[in-house]
Structures are given as C-alpha cells and as structure tokens.
Design a protein around this motif. Structure first.
Motif, mmCIF file in Angstrom:
data_model
loop_
_atom_site.group_PDB
_atom_site.id
_atom_site.type_symbol
_atom_site.label_atom_id
_atom_site.label_comp_id
_atom_site.label_asym_id
_atom_site.label_seq_id
_atom_site.Cartn_x
_atom_site.Cartn_y
_atom_site.Cartn_z
ATOM 1 N N ASN A 249 0.829 -1.206 0.000
ATOM 2 C CA ASN A 249 0.000 0.000 0.000
ATOM 3 C C ASN A 249 0.865 1.258 0.000
ATOM 4 O O ASN A 249 0.510 2.278 -0.609
ATOM 5 C CB ASN A 249 -0.918 -0.016 1.216
ATOM 6 C CG ASN A 249 -1.889 1.135 1.233
ATOM 7 O OD1 ASN A 249 -2.494 1.464 0.220
ATOM 8 N ND2 ASN A 249 -2.035 1.778 2.375
ATOM 9 N N ILE A 252 1.860 1.867 -3.567
ATOM 10 C CA ILE A 252 0.769 2.457 -4.353
ATOM 11 C C ILE A 252 0.609 3.930 -3.997
ATOM 12 O O ILE A 252 0.400 4.790 -4.870
ATOM 13 C CB ILE A 252 -0.538 1.686 -4.109
ATOM 14 C CG1 ILE A 252 -0.382 0.222 -4.510
ATOM 15 C CG2 ILE A 252 -1.689 2.326 -4.895
ATOM 16 C CD1 ILE A 252 -1.586 -0.637 -4.186
ATOM 17 N N GLY A 253 0.710 4.242 -2.686
ATOM 18 C CA GLY A 253 0.612 5.632 -2.266
ATOM 19 C C GLY A 253 1.746 6.487 -2.791
ATOM 20 O O GLY A 253 1.568 7.691 -3.023
ATOM 21 N N SER A 256 0.703 7.179 -6.382
ATOM 22 C CA SER A 256 -0.474 8.046 -6.452
ATOM 23 C C SER A 256 -0.768 8.597 -5.062
ATOM 24 O O SER A 256 -1.441 7.937 -4.267
ATOM 25 C CB SER A 256 -1.678 7.263 -6.989
ATOM 26 O OG SER A 256 -2.847 8.043 -6.958
ATOM 27 N N SER A 258 -2.827 10.742 -4.112
ATOM 28 C CA SER A 258 -4.261 10.882 -3.837
ATOM 29 C C SER A 258 -4.855 9.581 -3.300
ATOM 30 O O SER A 258 -5.785 9.595 -2.490
ATOM 31 C CB SER A 258 -4.996 11.308 -5.114
ATOM 32 O OG SER A 258 -4.834 10.318 -6.134
ATOM 33 N N TRP A 259 -4.323 8.448 -3.754
ATOM 34 C CA TRP A 259 -4.773 7.146 -3.253
ATOM 35 C C TRP A 259 -4.488 7.014 -1.759
ATOM 36 O O TRP A 259 -5.298 6.490 -0.996
ATOM 37 C CB TRP A 259 -4.064 6.031 -4.021
ATOM 38 C CG TRP A 259 -4.205 4.663 -3.422
ATOM 39 C CD1 TRP A 259 -3.360 4.054 -2.572
ATOM 40 C CD2 TRP A 259 -5.280 3.754 -3.627
ATOM 41 N NE1 TRP A 259 -3.821 2.800 -2.216
ATOM 42 C CE2 TRP A 259 -5.011 2.594 -2.865
ATOM 43 C CE3 TRP A 259 -6.439 3.795 -4.388
ATOM 44 C CZ2 TRP A 259 -5.846 1.489 -2.841
ATOM 45 C CZ3 TRP A 259 -7.290 2.696 -4.374
ATOM 46 C CH2 TRP A 259 -6.994 1.565 -3.597
ATOM 47 N N LYS A 260 -3.362 7.523 -1.364
ATOM 48 C CA LYS A 260 -2.942 7.416 0.028
ATOM 49 C C LYS A 260 -3.886 8.156 0.970
ATOM 50 O O LYS A 260 -4.147 7.706 2.095
ATOM 51 C CB LYS A 260 -1.524 7.953 0.165
ATOM 52 C CG LYS A 260 -0.983 7.988 1.577
ATOM 53 C CD LYS A 260 0.411 8.572 1.598
ATOM 54 C CE LYS A 260 0.934 8.675 3.017
ATOM 55 N NZ LYS A 260 2.286 9.272 3.071
ATOM 56 N N GLN A 262 -7.118 9.022 0.384
ATOM 57 C CA GLN A 262 -8.558 8.784 0.192
ATOM 58 C C GLN A 262 -9.207 8.325 1.495
ATOM 59 O O GLN A 262 -8.604 7.538 2.239
ATOM 60 C CB GLN A 262 -8.786 7.720 -0.878
ATOM 61 C CG GLN A 262 -8.601 8.176 -2.302
ATOM 62 C CD GLN A 262 -8.900 7.061 -3.285
ATOM 63 O OE1 GLN A 262 -9.394 6.000 -2.906
ATOM 64 N NE2 GLN A 262 -8.605 7.294 -4.560
ATOM 65 N N SER A 264 -11.410 5.968 3.735
ATOM 66 C CA SER A 264 -11.667 4.542 3.590
ATOM 67 C C SER A 264 -13.117 4.283 3.209
ATOM 68 O O SER A 264 -14.038 4.923 3.724
ATOM 69 C CB SER A 264 -11.339 3.814 4.898
ATOM 70 O OG SER A 264 -11.656 2.449 4.792
ATOM 71 N N LYS A 265 -13.295 3.346 2.301
ATOM 72 C CA LYS A 265 -14.636 2.948 1.891
ATOM 73 C C LYS A 265 -15.188 1.821 2.754
ATOM 74 O O LYS A 265 -16.323 1.392 2.554
ATOM 75 C CB LYS A 265 -14.612 2.524 0.420
ATOM 76 C CG LYS A 265 -14.223 3.653 -0.523
ATOM 77 C CD LYS A 265 -14.215 3.199 -1.969
ATOM 78 C CE LYS A 265 -13.800 4.354 -2.885
ATOM 79 N NZ LYS A 265 -13.761 3.947 -4.318
ATOM 80 N N HIS A 274 -9.794 0.225 2.531
ATOM 81 C CA HIS A 274 -9.800 -0.430 1.227
ATOM 82 C C HIS A 274 -8.409 -0.370 0.591
ATOM 83 O O HIS A 274 -8.051 -1.244 -0.207
ATOM 84 C CB HIS A 274 -10.845 0.223 0.315
ATOM 85 C CG HIS A 274 -10.500 1.607 -0.131
ATOM 86 N ND1 HIS A 274 -10.690 2.710 0.668
ATOM 87 C CD2 HIS A 274 -9.947 2.068 -1.294
ATOM 88 C CE1 HIS A 274 -10.297 3.801 0.021
ATOM 89 N NE2 HIS A 274 -9.841 3.440 -1.164
ATOM 90 N N GLN A 275 -7.592 0.622 0.948
ATOM 91 C CA GLN A 275 -6.223 0.675 0.434
ATOM 92 C C GLN A 275 -5.399 -0.492 0.972
ATOM 93 O O GLN A 275 -4.671 -1.153 0.219
ATOM 94 C CB GLN A 275 -5.561 2.004 0.833
ATOM 95 C CG GLN A 275 -6.215 3.235 0.213
ATOM 96 C CD GLN A 275 -7.150 3.919 1.183
ATOM 97 O OE1 GLN A 275 -7.842 3.237 1.949
ATOM 98 N NE2 GLN A 275 -7.212 5.249 1.150
#
Length: 655
Positions: A249, A252-253, A256, A258-260, A262, A264-265, A274-275
């Motif tokens: 993770n 990925i962060g 991106s 912005s992904w870091k 976000q 949580s869903k 979710h990340q």
C-alpha cells in the motif's frame, strides 16, 4: 485366486434369477453379481460355482479389464453384504444390513487417488500415513545449499521488520540504547548456538523437525507439537502478511498520493481500509508464485529480497543520520529500569523468543545442506551479525528520524509514509519511498517463506502425508492466514494475541526435549526406517504411539509458567515472581525441560535408545525409507535365476 465360500447355495448366472429374496433399489432389473466396480481399481467379478464334498459352493472372483459403467446400483440380499478394499471382495453373512455400491463412491475414490501427492519415479517409497516426498531424507540431488546459501538464509531471517523493531521493546524495559544493543548481541549469539545444535539432525540425517519429533514424542505423540506449531504459525503468518500489505500500500501511495489520502470505503468497525485490503491482495499475488518454488531452489529469490531490503536499510540510515547530524536523542536516554540485570535478561529472552521457532525448525532447512558443516559458519557468524546489524539500524534510524520529524516511529513502513508527507510527496521522494517500500514488501515475502511457509507446510504434510506436501500446506496456510483477519487481531484482540504468544512459549520445552533426546539420550543415533513405520514394530512406537517421558517433561515444565501467563492476561501491569518467570520463559524453559527429560530417561531408560546410526547411508536411504533389509530383499528378489540351458552348459562341479 481369492475364494469366497458361501454357506447357502444359490444360483447366480447371466439371466438367472436369484433364489434369495432381495430388496429392489433404483433401476436394477435383476440381481447380478456378474458386473461390479469396487474401490480404486474397477473390477468385473465373474463368479463360477464349484461343488465340494460338503455340498456347499465355492465362488472364484476373477478380475478382468472390462468395466461396465452402466451399472448405477448394486443391491445385495439382506442376508449378506459386500465389504471392499482396493482389490478385495469378501462376503459376510454375519451382518444382515444391505450394502449399496454406487458410481458416486467410485468417483470419489478415483478423485482421492488423483489428489495424492506426487512421488519420485525412481523412489523406493509410497505415500502413506507417515511418508511422502517432502518427509523422506533429502536425497543428494536435492541438497543444494552451500555456505553462501545459508548466509543468505540468515540475512532473510535476521534482517527483517521484526528485527528492525526489536529496539522498541528493549527500550521499553527501561534500558539505555547501549544496554539494549548489548542484549541484542548476546541474544543473537545464543540464537546462533541454538541453531547449530538444533540443526544437527538435519545436517546428519537430512530430515526435518516434523519427522525428527517422532523419535522423542512417539509416532502418534508427534502430532501434539506439530499441531501447536501449525496453530500459532497461522496467526503469525497473517500478521506478517498484513505488514507486507502495508508495504505494498505504501508503494501504491508513492505512485499516487491521492490514493494514500482517500477516505476509507470500509466501515470503521472493519479496522481496515480499502487501500490496505488491496495491498493485501497484491501481496498475496506476489507470494503465491514464490511458494511454487521448491525449498532447494529458493536461493536466488532470497538473494534478490536480501539485496532489496539491504538497500532500504542503507537508504534510511543515510537519510536519517545525515539530516539529524548524528544518532539522535535515543542514545542519550537514562536507565529507568527497576532492576537492570533482570531487564537485560528480559531483553535477551525476547530476542530468543523471536527466533525460537526458527531455531527449533533449523532441520527443515539444514537438511538441504550440500556438505556437512556448511551451515555452521552462517549459524555462528551470519546469524548474530545480521540480527545485531538490523536491530542497530532500527535504533539509529528511529532515534535520528525522531529529531527530524519530531516523533518516534519504530515501524519502517510508517516511517517511510511519514517521510513522504514531510517532503509533500515530491517526485524524488516518491520514487525513493516506492523502492524502499518494495524492499519491505520483499522482506515480508521472504520471512514468511523462511519462518512460516516451509516449516508449517512440512508440519501439515506430517499430519496428512498422503495428500499434503510443503507446497499444498503453504497454500492452506495462506488461506487460513487471510481468514484469521490479522487487522482485527492487531486492532482489537490484544488478549487473543497474548494467548497466541503464550502458545509460542511451548517452543522452549520442545527445544529442551529435542536437544536432550537427540544429543544426550540417543547420542545422535536414529533408525531412519523406523521413523516411517507406524506399527508397534517401530522403536519409536513406545506406548501405543506416545512417549510418556516427553509429555511428562512438557507438562512438568509448562506448569511453572501458567500462573504468570494467566496474570498477564488479566492485567499487563501485574509484577510479581510468577510474571517475572513467565517473561523469561525461553531461557528457563529450555534448561528446565532438558534437565527433567534427562532425569526421566536416566531413571526409566527408553529401550533401544542406542539403536541406529549417527550418519545417513545415502546408498540405502536415497529416495527410500525402507532400510537395508528391504534393499537386500529387493536385490534378492530381482536376482536372475539359472535357466535350464545355462545349467546344461555349466560344468557339474560348479553346480
């Protein structure tokens, strides 16, 4: 030819109706024993009557190759039933329960046969309750580990996130950074020594702990320590995998930002984002191909992993020390321990406990040694060096980075994430964080293979050798590790985690029993063929498959730690003699179990304890577990006999 004698004469023939009443089931026009498919080998049984002097009939089942797939049900008279094994048919009149054989049962047996573990084509063994390819003594062609291979093994085992974070627990005992590092050095040296002595059986006899445990626990009793190891490994695998997911993770962060950030869903009660869940899925996708590689061929993946994590450590050290202008404030802390000697004892024990599972399972890896004494140098030099260097790097990086960031962060993954935020996700920092996160993810992949997958896979293979080997056991471990919900355990199941940690303390008495039995009682002698013989003829059968001395030693040792263990579950702040003893379980447990087991064996000596050899005869046991007698029998069985023509051409004096 197998004969089945029937006391009640009746006629069975093609188209001839039976004279005994029967119950009709399914779509079967007439009762006929002419066509039958039984067991793993499908048989067509032809029954031919023959009268004898007593007037009864003898029936001769004759096996042919033809299989009649149209027969769906076979209904037998209520007066008798058919019992079958692979190729045996017996008719019993004593049990009047009708027996129905269906194609479904046949299909399941065929599937079960296909699910059996593969064997060596030139191997002199069969998959059974005690044996498969991963449990037999490793043959010479699979012994591929050299001195360099074992050095890489200890880099993977010693240089990992767990070792990096060791300093946090040591400083929590009130020790200074210098005293903490002294504990690490002493604990690492003792770990190397234990690895040497625990791995002798693998080095000499090329067997793993799963098989070796049968010699001192009994053929059936060995299931007990194996099951405990499997249970605890499942939870630790899940936690290590979750840390690997955090590293993925992080990568990925870094790609991106912005992904870091976000939201949580997942709901807050999930204790996961979710990340992180996506990171776990991706980490598993990297892990599964690694498991497919046999243990004897894992050297190259370990080299790549070691190089990647070494670069991560070097990068963190260079950044933190250069920006802090030194080692940071942790090296100037004062000693706050109530008792410095006891706190140092706690520190040494924590090091031993962290690598306890690896030391007792050394035979699982040392058995792949190409030559004798190859593992010795790495165990005595590489093990303490790697553990000490990684722990020292963790203390230095944490201390120096706290001066830069203003907070103490012991996890390298969280530290890298904080560094990215500190530099506002600049492109250069994001690239550095990505590759550093890759090093952490690869370290978690390797450490899970070294300390969990191979050893637990072997343990599972020992539970069901016919159907499980190391690879299949590792797959099951991966599934159970995911099902353990490690994020929930770390977030809200502290008591359960303490229970699992408490079960891990069983490694101490297991280690003492192993060392005493193999080194002192048996003088490194084993009857290899009897470790795969699950009958009373085995010298390791003891009392119905259980060795009472091992069980008595285990429970006489473990009871001493139970009060402190229970008190620590009730409240971690309780401090008395019981909790102090529990906190040094490994040191006390190994010594105590060794002495108790030696005393029991001195008073009640095991029979046949000196049988066997203190080496492995490769000529006899290469891809075989049958022993010298079986080998000789095979040679005699295939010795060509003298034909009549040769006998006629041979002088009578030679005959």
């Amino acid at each position: 030819m197998q004969e089945v004698e029937l006391a009640h004469p009746f006629r069975v023939g093609h188209g001839a109706p039976p004279l005994i009443p029967y119950r009709r089931v399914g779509n079967l026009g007439s009762l006929s024993l002419r066509s039958l498919a039984l067991g793993q080998v499908r048989l067509q049984l032809l029954l031919f009557p023959r009268s004898d002097s007593s007037g009864s009939l003898s029936w001769h089942p004759r096996q042919t190759q033809e299989i009649l797939g149209r027969l769906r049900y076979l209904v037998i008279s209520p007066r008798f039933e058919i019992h079958s094994t692979v190729s045996l048919l017996a008719i019993n009149f004593h049990n009047p329960v009708p027996f129905v054989v269906s194609n479904m049962a046949i299909q399941w047996r065929s599937i079960a046969k296909r699910l059996e573990c593969p064997t060596d084509e030139d191997g002199d063994y069969e998959n059974d309750k005690w044996t498969n390819r991963d449990l037999i003594p490793i043959p010479p062609d699979r012994r591929t580990y050299t001195i360099a291979s074992f050095a890489i093994y200890w880099f993977v085992s010693g240089a990992c996130i767990s070792a990096y974070s060791t300093g946090s627990s040591l400083l929590a005992y009130g020790l200074t950074a210098q005293q903490s590092m002294a504990c690490v050095v002493i604990g690492a040296i003792i770990t190397g020594l234990l690895s040497c002595v625990c791995g002798i059986a693998g080095e000499v006899h090329h067997i793993g702990y799963t098989v070796l445990a049968r010699s001192h626990w009994g053929m059936k009793g060995a299931y007990f320590p194996i099951c405990v190891r499997v249970f605890t490994t499942i939870w630790w695998f899940g936690i290590q995998a979750y840390w690997g997911a955090q590293a993925v993770n992080l990568m990925i962060g870094a790609m991106s930002p912005s992904w870091k950030h976000q939201p949580s869903k997942f709901p807050a009660t999930a204790n996961n984002t979710h990340q992180e869940f996506l990171g776990l899925v991706l980490w598993y996708l990297m892990y599964i191909p690694l498991v497919m590689i046999p243990p004897e061929r894992l050297q190259r993946p370990f080299v790549i992993s070691s190089a990647a994590f070494a670069c991560t450590l070097i990068g963190l050290l260079a950044w933190s020390v250069s920006n802090a202008g030194g080692g940071g404030p942790l090296f100037h802390t004062q000693n706050t321990a109530d008792s410095t000697p006891f706190s140092m004892m706690l520190g040494i024990t924590s090091i031993l406990s962290s690598w306890g599972g690896g030391t007792i399972g050394q035979s699982d890896w040392v058995r792949y040694s190409k030559r004798r004494y190859y593992p010795l140098l790495s165990q005595m030099v590489a093990a303490p060096t790697m553990i000490t260097c990684c722990a020292l790097a963790g203390v230095v990086v944490t201390s120096a980075s706290s001066k830069v960031l203003g907070k103490i962060i012991w996890s390298p993954i969280l530290l890298l994430s904080e560094i990215q935020d500190y530099y506002e996700s600049s492109p250069a920092v994001r690239a550095a964080v990505f590759f550093a996160g890759l090093g952490c993810a690869m370290a978690q992949l390797s450490i899970n293979v070294v300390l969990n997958s191979v050893s637990c896979g072997m343990d599972m293979a020992g539970l069901a050798p016919r159907y499980l080997n190391i690879r299949r056991g590792a797959y099951i471990l991966a599934a159970l590790g995911l099902a353990s919900n490690p994020w929930q355990i770390l977030a809200s199941a502290s008591v359960f985690l303490k229970v699992v940690s408490g079960l891990g303390t069983t490694t101490a008495p297991n280690t003492g029993i192993l060392l005493c039995d193999y080194l002192l009682v048996r003088k490194r002698r084993l009857r290899i063929e009897h470790l795969y013989l699950g009958t009373p003829e085995s010298v390791y059968w003891y009392q119905k498959g259980f060795h009472w001395r091992a069980f008595a030693t285990f429970f006489l040792t473990i009871w001493l730690f139970l009060p402190g263990f229970l008190m620590s579950l009730i409240s971690p702040n309780i401090a008395n003699n019981w909790t102090r003893i529990f906190n040094i379980t490994f040191l006390v447990g190994v010594a105590m179990s060794f002495v108790i087991y030696a005393g029991l064996c001195a008073v009640f000596p095991p029979s046949n304890r000196f049988e066997g050899q203190n080496f492995l005869d490769d000529e006899i046991f290469t891809k075989s577990v049958r022993g010298a007698a079986a080998k000789s029998a095979m040679k005699e069985e295939y010795t060509p006999s003298i034909t009549e023509s040769e006998k006629a051409a041979t002088p009578a004096t030679l005959l």
